[in-house]
Design a protein around this motif. Structure first.
Motif, PDB file in Angstrom:
ATOM      1  N   ASP A 184      -6.619 -12.463  16.106  1.00  0.00           N
ATOM      2  CA  ASP A 184      -6.357 -13.114  14.827  1.00  0.00           C
ATOM      3  C   ASP A 184      -5.656 -12.153  13.865  1.00  0.00           C
ATOM      4  OD1 ASP A 184      -6.387 -14.490  12.482  1.00  0.00           O
ATOM      5  OD2 ASP A 184      -8.439 -15.213  12.705  1.00  0.00           O
ATOM      6  N   PRO A 185      -4.402 -12.444  13.551  1.00  0.00           N
ATOM      7  CA  PRO A 185      -3.663 -11.517  12.672  1.00  0.00           C
ATOM      8  C   PRO A 185      -4.184 -11.487  11.245  1.00  0.00           C
ATOM      9  CG  PRO A 185      -2.376 -13.497  13.106  1.00  0.00           C
ATOM     10  CD  PRO A 185      -3.585 -13.572  13.973  1.00  0.00           C
ATOM     11  N   THR A 186      -4.993 -12.467  10.869  1.00  0.00           N
ATOM     12  CA  THR A 186      -5.489 -12.464   9.489  1.00  0.00           C
ATOM     13  C   THR A 186      -6.654 -11.495   9.316  1.00  0.00           C
ATOM     14  OG1 THR A 186      -7.098 -14.218   9.845  1.00  0.00           O
ATOM     15  CG2 THR A 186      -4.891 -14.900   9.227  1.00  0.00           C
ATOM     16  N   ILE A 187      -7.252 -11.066  10.428  1.00  0.00           N
ATOM     17  CA  ILE A 187      -8.404 -10.166  10.304  1.00  0.00           C
ATOM     18  C   ILE A 187      -7.929  -8.812   9.788  1.00  0.00           C
ATOM     19  CG2 ILE A 187     -10.123  -8.863  11.614  1.00  0.00           C
ATOM     20  CD1 ILE A 187     -10.568 -11.258  13.330  1.00  0.00           C
ATOM     21  N   ARG A 215       7.297  -8.672  -1.993  1.00  0.00           N
ATOM     22  CA  ARG A 215       7.171  -7.215  -1.818  1.00  0.00           C
ATOM     23  C   ARG A 215       8.194  -6.709  -0.805  1.00  0.00           C
ATOM     24  NH1 ARG A 215       1.567  -6.030   0.117  1.00  0.00           N
ATOM     25  NH2 ARG A 215       1.910  -3.882  -0.481  1.00  0.00           N
ATOM     26  N   ARG A 265      -5.641 -20.593  19.759  1.00  0.00           N
ATOM     27  CA  ARG A 265      -6.928 -20.167  19.203  1.00  0.00           C
ATOM     28  C   ARG A 265      -7.866 -21.370  19.059  1.00  0.00           C
ATOM     29  NH1 ARG A 265      -4.941 -17.399  13.858  1.00  0.00           N
ATOM     30  NH2 ARG A 265      -3.334 -18.944  14.172  1.00  0.00           N
ATOM     31  N   VAL A 318      -7.931  -8.344   0.888  1.00  0.00           N
ATOM     32  CA  VAL A 318      -6.566  -8.435   1.430  1.00  0.00           C
ATOM     33  C   VAL A 318      -6.530  -9.075   2.824  1.00  0.00           C
ATOM     34  CG1 VAL A 318      -5.848  -6.424   0.098  1.00  0.00           C
ATOM     35  CG2 VAL A 318      -6.538  -6.122   2.477  1.00  0.00           C
ATOM     36  N   MET A 371       4.837 -11.557 -10.380  1.00  0.00           N
ATOM     37  CA  MET A 371       5.280 -10.572  -9.387  1.00  0.00           C
ATOM     38  C   MET A 371       6.811 -10.523  -9.316  1.00  0.00           C
ATOM     39  SD  MET A 371       3.699 -10.343  -5.589  1.00  0.00           S
ATOM     40  CE  MET A 371       2.792  -8.875  -5.220  1.00  0.00           C
ATOM     41  N   THR A 412      -9.285 -11.196   6.088  1.00  0.00           N
ATOM     42  CA  THR A 412     -10.615 -11.683   6.433  1.00  0.00           C
ATOM     43  C   THR A 412     -11.350 -10.615   7.224  1.00  0.00           C
ATOM     44  OG1 THR A 412      -9.743 -12.768   8.397  1.00  0.00           O
ATOM     45  CG2 THR A 412      -9.978 -14.116   6.467  1.00  0.00           C
ATOM     46  N   ARG A 422       7.758  -8.507 -12.260  1.00  0.00           N
ATOM     47  CA  ARG A 422       7.346  -7.101 -12.141  1.00  0.00           C
ATOM     48  C   ARG A 422       8.221  -6.351 -11.140  1.00  0.00           C
ATOM     49  NH1 ARG A 422       3.475  -4.963  -8.802  1.00  0.00           N
ATOM     50  NH2 ARG A 422       2.505  -6.978  -8.355  1.00  0.00           N
ATOM     51  N   PRO A 444       2.137 -10.826  10.302  1.00  0.00           N
ATOM     52  CA  PRO A 444       1.850 -11.333   8.954  1.00  0.00           C
ATOM     53  C   PRO A 444       1.270 -10.237   8.058  1.00  0.00           C
ATOM     54  CG  PRO A 444       0.213 -12.132  10.517  1.00  0.00           C
ATOM     55  CD  PRO A 444       1.243 -11.398  11.311  1.00  0.00           C
ATOM     56  N   ARG A 445       1.397 -10.402   6.770  1.00  0.00           N
ATOM     57  CA  ARG A 445       0.835  -9.525   5.745  1.00  0.00           C
ATOM     58  C   ARG A 445       1.436  -8.117   5.764  1.00  0.00           C
ATOM     59  NH1 ARG A 445      -3.604 -10.894   3.033  1.00  0.00           N
ATOM     60  NH2 ARG A 445      -2.213 -10.059   1.497  1.00  0.00           N
ATOM     61  N   ASP A 470      -4.624  -7.818  -6.627  1.00  0.00           N
ATOM     62  CA  ASP A 470      -3.511  -8.369  -7.411  1.00  0.00           C
ATOM     63  C   ASP A 470      -2.181  -7.739  -7.012  1.00  0.00           C
ATOM     64  OD1 ASP A 470      -4.120 -10.441  -9.056  1.00  0.00           O
ATOM     65  OD2 ASP A 470      -4.879  -9.188 -10.685  1.00  0.00           O
ATOM     66  N   LEU A 471      -2.210  -6.437  -6.803  1.00  0.00           N
ATOM     67  CA  LEU A 471      -0.970  -5.713  -6.497  1.00  0.00           C
ATOM     68  C   LEU A 471      -0.316  -6.211  -5.215  1.00  0.00           C
ATOM     69  CD1 LEU A 471      -1.690  -1.986  -7.402  1.00  0.00           C
ATOM     70  CD2 LEU A 471       0.024  -3.497  -8.416  1.00  0.00           C
ATOM     71  N   VAL A 472      -1.144  -6.606  -4.237  1.00  0.00           N
ATOM     72  CA  VAL A 472      -0.558  -7.079  -2.975  1.00  0.00           C
ATOM     73  C   VAL A 472      -0.447  -8.599  -2.938  1.00  0.00           C
ATOM     74  CG1 VAL A 472      -1.271  -5.072  -1.644  1.00  0.00           C
ATOM     75  CG2 VAL A 472      -2.784  -7.037  -1.764  1.00  0.00           C
ATOM     76  N   GLY A 473      -0.787  -9.248  -4.057  1.00  0.00           N
ATOM     77  CA  GLY A 473      -0.565 -10.692  -4.142  1.00  0.00           C
ATOM     78  C   GLY A 473      -1.736 -11.544  -3.705  1.00  0.00           C
ATOM     79  N   ASP A 474      -2.914 -10.955  -3.552  1.00  0.00           N
ATOM     80  CA  ASP A 474      -4.094 -11.758  -3.218  1.00  0.00           C
ATOM     81  C   ASP A 474      -4.789 -12.178  -4.509  1.00  0.00           C
ATOM     82  OD1 ASP A 474      -4.209 -11.958  -0.290  1.00  0.00           O
ATOM     83  OD2 ASP A 474      -4.215  -9.777  -0.392  1.00  0.00           O
ATOM     84  N   PRO A 485       3.767 -13.581  -1.887  1.00  0.00           N
ATOM     85  CA  PRO A 485       3.808 -12.195  -2.366  1.00  0.00           C
ATOM     86  C   PRO A 485       4.295 -11.194  -1.323  1.00  0.00           C
ATOM     87  CG  PRO A 485       1.848 -13.251  -3.221  1.00  0.00           C
ATOM     88  CD  PRO A 485       2.463 -14.218  -2.242  1.00  0.00           C
ATOM     89  N   ARG A 517      -3.032  -2.039   6.496  1.00  0.00           N
ATOM     90  CA  ARG A 517      -2.826  -2.561   5.153  1.00  0.00           C
ATOM     91  C   ARG A 517      -4.064  -2.377   4.274  1.00  0.00           C
ATOM     92  NH1 ARG A 517      -2.936  -7.833   7.828  1.00  0.00           N
ATOM     93  NH2 ARG A 517      -4.767  -9.026   7.188  1.00  0.00           N
TER      94      ARG A 517
END
Lengths: 336, 402
Positions: free
Chosen positions: A106-109, B214, B148, A199, B248, A201, B251, B323-324, A263-267, B210, A167
């Protein structure tokens, strides 16, 4: 893998051997020694000669303490995924493989952490699990994916059981000054968990991936048997004490620092959640100063602001006492 | 069992704009009419997608008011019996539970195929008692839009692997082939030497705008000046998130590079006016929009989340960074911008061909029809279902601890 050590000659050989025995080897091991006077560094140097991966040894010119030492170690690590190690544990062979597998699923982890089996100083299993001794077992077994606000409300993780994506490291470093609050110091593992949940899960792995050593000299307090009862009794005697105010104010500042990183990373949503819990902590700090009354405490409790902690009834009780009685102790300086 | 024609009822909660609903409508419109009669039933409401249903599809809006609306359930059962339905194909977990309850109570007897589009598996991997019971007792075949989900269905929800199928979404390529481009350049005063990069994604946090912002801030200023990113999607759905994105943009000094365009009634026409496309989502189970980018012949960057990004990442049709990861996304943007027009066009053409060969809606719908034949006993499992290989068999075992 980032390992911080201090006077660890007794435990290090077993830990290093268990890292070398991993079915999925790390790409690098960053060891930060915090000024040991024993043979810790020599043991790591000897291990580095034959280790099947790169070992980088750093000696701090002055003692940083474990939290700042881990921050230093993290700043030196290169991996896309970083796992933390404590000098006195023994990893099971599949620890890194299981953690890497979870990240691949899971890439969100952003972070995974596991339970651990407890052993005594001689390595004999105690037949108990780390999560249970820290009163988080029930919560974590119910939430394999941990709701982000839980991390804001209580400490759930222990560093040596954790691994996180790059990250998280980027968002968590540098550690903010607020962690050094003398009334409410926050350890590296809780800060990293807060940021990781903000940032991404966080996944809790129920299966123990290591043996966690319980001994008198360790920094991460694990309470077993009568120690746990004594600690609860100590917590109960602190009801109505002046120091609570500073603790809550300090915690609020730390949560706001984490919200700023999110906030800085957009979450933005996660940042808002952290600020909500920070506001609750700030309100608790203001109890007894005329602007937070017993009715406010009851209202907050009914709204669920205290949820997420099995000791929350105790916290509500403490706040109710503080809201109607003046602090029983005088303001004082925190212990060094 | 032999059937001249299979009566299929596609069941959704509503026909509002949404990925799952769009898939349901696309299927309903493309079932082979020589062998299928198609009914669509929305258990709660209609919606704008009603107008996209083919004329020969019979539509019922049930208007049930609650999950356990017994009167609605009885009415549903009457309609199913009266219509002689052979297979019910439910989309979404709410609709599935409704159908499974009707089956469990003995009100209806058709075979039930559950099409799962659940997009929050990263936050909720559990399967409550009601969900497990509904799937065990009331579902004959499980179609997951993401590997998944298939894995979850087998390991957590107790679905037998042999009745679990990976079902990638499809897209109606013909809609994009005939699209007339919008006059986007004149409307937004975009210079001729600027690339128009479209991102179709409502301003909601799973889309992770975001990270795109970025990434844009990371690329070299002279390259950044050569692009205009047009973000297309509903505004105002998440005001706090939108405010954060706007702050953002300010900024990071991206006001000249990014346009929040708002929703588009005609995505194919909008994509026809773009030079490339991007999707920065943090979590997806489709995402259908990647197929739309490819159908529009656009080279794209889409984060590596979701079954479709996974399926096309090695085909040279786009860039698929993790992602991210704003630095990886910035690297992909840099590469995309630095390509020549011919290289970009060739990449887009490859993508369109992949859609025509693999993801065109009629092709995907044929795979669904095979599953119907299986649950009706018209086909043996060993016949070689195209979708079968990737279903329950894609569960990857976790390594041992000790």
């Amino acid at each position: 893998v980032v390992l911080c050590c201090f006077e660890g000659e007794r435990w290090l050989p077993a830990l290093l051997a268990s890292i070398a025995d991993q079915t999925l080897l790390p790409d690098e091991l960053v060891v930060c020694d915090d000024g040991s006077t024993d043979r810790s560094v020599a043991i790591v140097e000897r291990f580095a000669e034959t280790a099947p991966f790169t070992v980088r040894i750093e000696r701090n010119p002055e003692r940083l303490g474990s939290t700042r030492n881990f921050a230093h170690g993290l700043s030196l690590a290169h991996g896309r995924v970083v796992a933390l190690a404590d000098q006195d544990d023994v990893w099971y062979p599949g620890k890194l493989a299981v953690m890497a597998w979870e990240f691949e699923q899971d890439p969100t982890i952003s972070m995974v952490f596991s339970d651990a089996d407890l052993m005594d100083s001689s390595g004999t299993p105690l037949g108990r699990k780390l999560w249970d001794t820290r009163l988080v077992g029930r919560t974590l077994r119910r939430h394999a994916v941990v709701p982000e606000d839980l991390f804001a409300r209580r400490a759930l993780t222990t560093g040596c059981t954790m691994a996180f994506r790059r990250r998280v490291v980027d968002a968590a470093l540098p550690f903010p000054e607020e962690l050094d609050d003398p009334w409410a110091p926050m350890r590296h593992d809780r800060w990293l968990s807060l940021v990781a949940a903000a940032v991404g899960t966080v996944r809790a792995i129920e299966e123990p991936l290591l043996a966690f050593r319980v001994h008198p000299n360790q920094e991460t307090g694990v309470l077993v048997g009568s120690q746990l009862h004594r600690a609860l009794a100590r917590a109960a005697t602190r009801v109505g004490r002046h120091s609570n105010k500073h603790e809550h104010a300090g915690r609020a500042a730390q949560l706001r620092a984490a919200a700023q990183r999110a906030d800085l990373v957009g979450d933005f949503r996660e940042a808002a959640t952290l600020r909500t819990v920070a506001d609750h902590q700030a309100a608790r700090a203001a109890i007894g100063e005329g602007n937070q009354r017993a009715s406010d405490v009851v209202r907050a409790a009914l709204a669920g602001a205290y949820r997420g902690d099995p000791l929350s009834p105790l916290a509500v009780g403490a706040d109710l006492v503080r809201s109607v009685l003046p602090a029983v102790d005088a303001p004082q300086e925190p212990a060094p | 069992v032999t059937l001249d024609r299979i009566d299929v009822m596609v069941v959704v909660d509503a026909l509002a704009m949404g990925g799952a609903e769009q898939v349901a409508v696309d299927h309903a419109n493309t079932f082979d009419r020589r062998t299928h009669r198609v009914h669509v039933l929305a258990t709660r409401d209609g919606g704008p997608l009603v107008d996209r249903l083919a004329d020969d599809v019979s539509l019922t809006i049930l208007g049930r008011s609650a999950t356990w609306d017994l009167r609605g359930l009885a009415r549903f059962a009457r309609i199913v019996r009266r219509s002689g339905i052979d297979v019910i194909h439910s989309h979404g977990r709410g609709a599935m539970k409704f159908v499974a309850l009707a089956r469990g109570l003995g009100l209806i007897t058709p075979r039930h195929v559950f099409h799962d589009h659940f997009g929050w598996l990263h936050l909720d991997r559990g399967a409550g008692v009601a969900l497990r019971a509904a799937m065990r007792l009331g579902v004959d075949a499980y179609l997951g839009v993401d590997a998944r989900l298939c894995s979850w269905a087998c390991t957590t929800a107790g679905m037998p692997p042999e009745r679990t199928f990976l079902c990638r979404s499809g897209v109606d390529a013909s809609r994009f082939a005939r699209a007339q481009p919008l006059p986007l350049r004149s409307e937004l005063a975009i210079r001729d030497d600027q690339l128009v990069i479209a991102m179709i994604a409502n301003l909601r946090h799973p889309k992770d705008h975001p990270t795109l912002l970025r990434a844009l801030a990371e690329i070299a200023p002279e390259l950044r000046d050569r692009v205009k990113v047009v973000i297309v999607g509903a505004l105002g759905v998440d005001p706090a998130y939108e405010a954060g994105c706007r702050a953002m943009i300010e900024r990071l000094g991206l006001a000249d590079q990014v346009v929040l365009y708002g929703p588009s009634a005609d995505p194919p026409a909008l994509l026809a006016a773009a030079d490339a496309a991007v999707l920065s989502s943090k979590n997806e189970t489709g995402p259908l929009v990647v197929l739309e980018y490819m159908a529009a012949g656009l080279p794209f960057i889409a984060t590596d989340t979701g079954e479709l990004s996974h399926a096309v990442r090695d085909l040279g049709v786009g860039f698929v960074p993790p992602p991210r990861d704003h630095l990886a996304l910035a690297a992909a943007l840099t590469e995309l911008i630095s390509m020549s027009d011919d290289e970009r066009r060739a990449m887009g053409d490859r993508g369109r061909q992949v859609v025509l060969d693999t993801f065109d809606q009629p092709i995907v719908t044929r795979q669904i029809e095979e599953v119907y034949e299986l649950v009706l006993g018209l086909r043996d499992r060993t016949d070689g279902l195209r979708s079968q290989r990737d279903g329950g068999s894609r569960i990857i075992a976790r390594p041992a601890v000790r």
